[in-house]
Design a protein around this motif. Sequence first.
Motif, mmCIF file in Angstrom:
data_model
loop_
_atom_site.group_PDB
_atom_site.id
_atom_site.type_symbol
_atom_site.label_atom_id
_atom_site.label_comp_id
_atom_site.label_asym_id
_atom_site.label_seq_id
_atom_site.Cartn_x
_atom_site.Cartn_y
_atom_site.Cartn_z
ATOM 1 N N SER A 163 -5.564 -2.405 -14.124
ATOM 2 C CA SER A 163 -5.361 -1.273 -15.107
ATOM 3 C C SER A 163 -6.485 -0.761 -15.864
ATOM 4 O O SER A 163 -6.657 0.410 -16.148
ATOM 5 N N ASP A 206 -8.129 2.488 -13.551
ATOM 6 C CA ASP A 206 -7.813 3.882 -13.837
ATOM 7 C C ASP A 206 -6.081 3.854 -14.084
ATOM 8 O O ASP A 206 -5.368 4.501 -13.669
ATOM 9 N N GLY A 207 -5.916 2.870 -15.085
ATOM 10 C CA GLY A 207 -4.561 2.806 -15.541
ATOM 11 C C GLY A 207 -4.117 3.999 -16.285
ATOM 12 O O GLY A 207 -2.839 4.296 -16.151
ATOM 13 N N TYR A 241 -2.964 6.436 -13.709
ATOM 14 C CA TYR A 241 -1.704 6.091 -13.216
ATOM 15 C C TYR A 241 -0.507 6.394 -14.228
ATOM 16 O O TYR A 241 0.483 6.847 -13.734
ATOM 17 N N PRO A 262 0.760 -2.326 -10.580
ATOM 18 C CA PRO A 262 0.809 -1.618 -11.830
ATOM 19 C C PRO A 262 1.791 -1.603 -12.677
ATOM 20 O O PRO A 262 1.971 -1.674 -13.881
ATOM 21 N N SER A 272 -1.558 -5.765 -4.913
ATOM 22 C CA SER A 272 -1.376 -4.138 -4.773
ATOM 23 C C SER A 272 -2.842 -3.576 -4.253
ATOM 24 O O SER A 272 -2.798 -2.615 -3.628
ATOM 25 N N VAL A 282 1.199 6.145 -5.234
ATOM 26 C CA VAL A 282 0.897 6.461 -6.666
ATOM 27 C C VAL A 282 2.100 6.983 -7.468
ATOM 28 O O VAL A 282 2.564 6.498 -8.466
ATOM 29 N N HIS A 294 1.289 1.643 -6.814
ATOM 30 C CA HIS A 294 0.034 1.297 -6.730
ATOM 31 C C HIS A 294 -0.703 2.242 -7.874
ATOM 32 O O HIS A 294 -0.411 3.391 -8.236
ATOM 33 N N TYR A 295 -1.961 1.738 -8.054
ATOM 34 C CA TYR A 295 -2.982 2.622 -8.844
ATOM 35 C C TYR A 295 -3.580 3.417 -7.932
ATOM 36 O O TYR A 295 -3.737 3.361 -6.537
ATOM 37 N N ASP A 342 -6.022 1.726 -5.570
ATOM 38 C CA ASP A 342 -5.606 1.065 -4.619
ATOM 39 C C ASP A 342 -5.428 1.818 -3.301
ATOM 40 O O ASP A 342 -5.760 1.368 -2.154
#
Length: 201
Positions: free
Chosen positions: A8, A11-12, A15, A92, A111, A150, A155-156, A159
Amino acid sequence: MTPAYNGSGVDGNAYIDVNDIAHQAPGWLNDAIAAWSVYGLTLFAVLMVAAWWRARRTGSPSAVTALAVPLITLGGFGVDLLLKLVVREDRPCQSLHVAVLESCPAPGDWSFPSNHAAIAAAAAVALLYVSRPLGAVAVGAAVLMAASRVWVGVHYPHDVLAGLAVGALVAALCARAVRRRQGTLAERLRHGRLRPLLTAP
């Protein structure tokens, strides 16, 4: 056992932004994206058959490469799967505890990188070595597949970007190797039991 990686921090926030947009989107759009996320890989199988059929009908040596596309795609998936086992990144939807459009995979279903993105990218790049038009369709479909993973929350972004890169790289290396020898391989196969797979009657 080594704790699972929490991605996370990469790029949490992005996301979460996508997840928020998805929950505000019309139901029909979410249903369409969710269906594509689950069943969209079948399009790549259809494109593989179409590419092989076209190459076979013209008697082109590229029919050999077309026959190799499923194996190349499997290779991309295999490399991606190995990376999953090495990195062991939690999904995520597990790390961030958010509601998502698709059921959150169980712990241990890692992931990073995205299998769907890797398979789609490997198929797309391999198809480019057989048919530019069909390969271009597959490239667009691969990008949509990655984005959908996403959107549905499994997925992030990193990912799916990594999955696309892994699948594309493996496919490019393998397809190039096959294409360099497709003339020689075609000659050998034309004298064996696989001849009907290379040329139309």
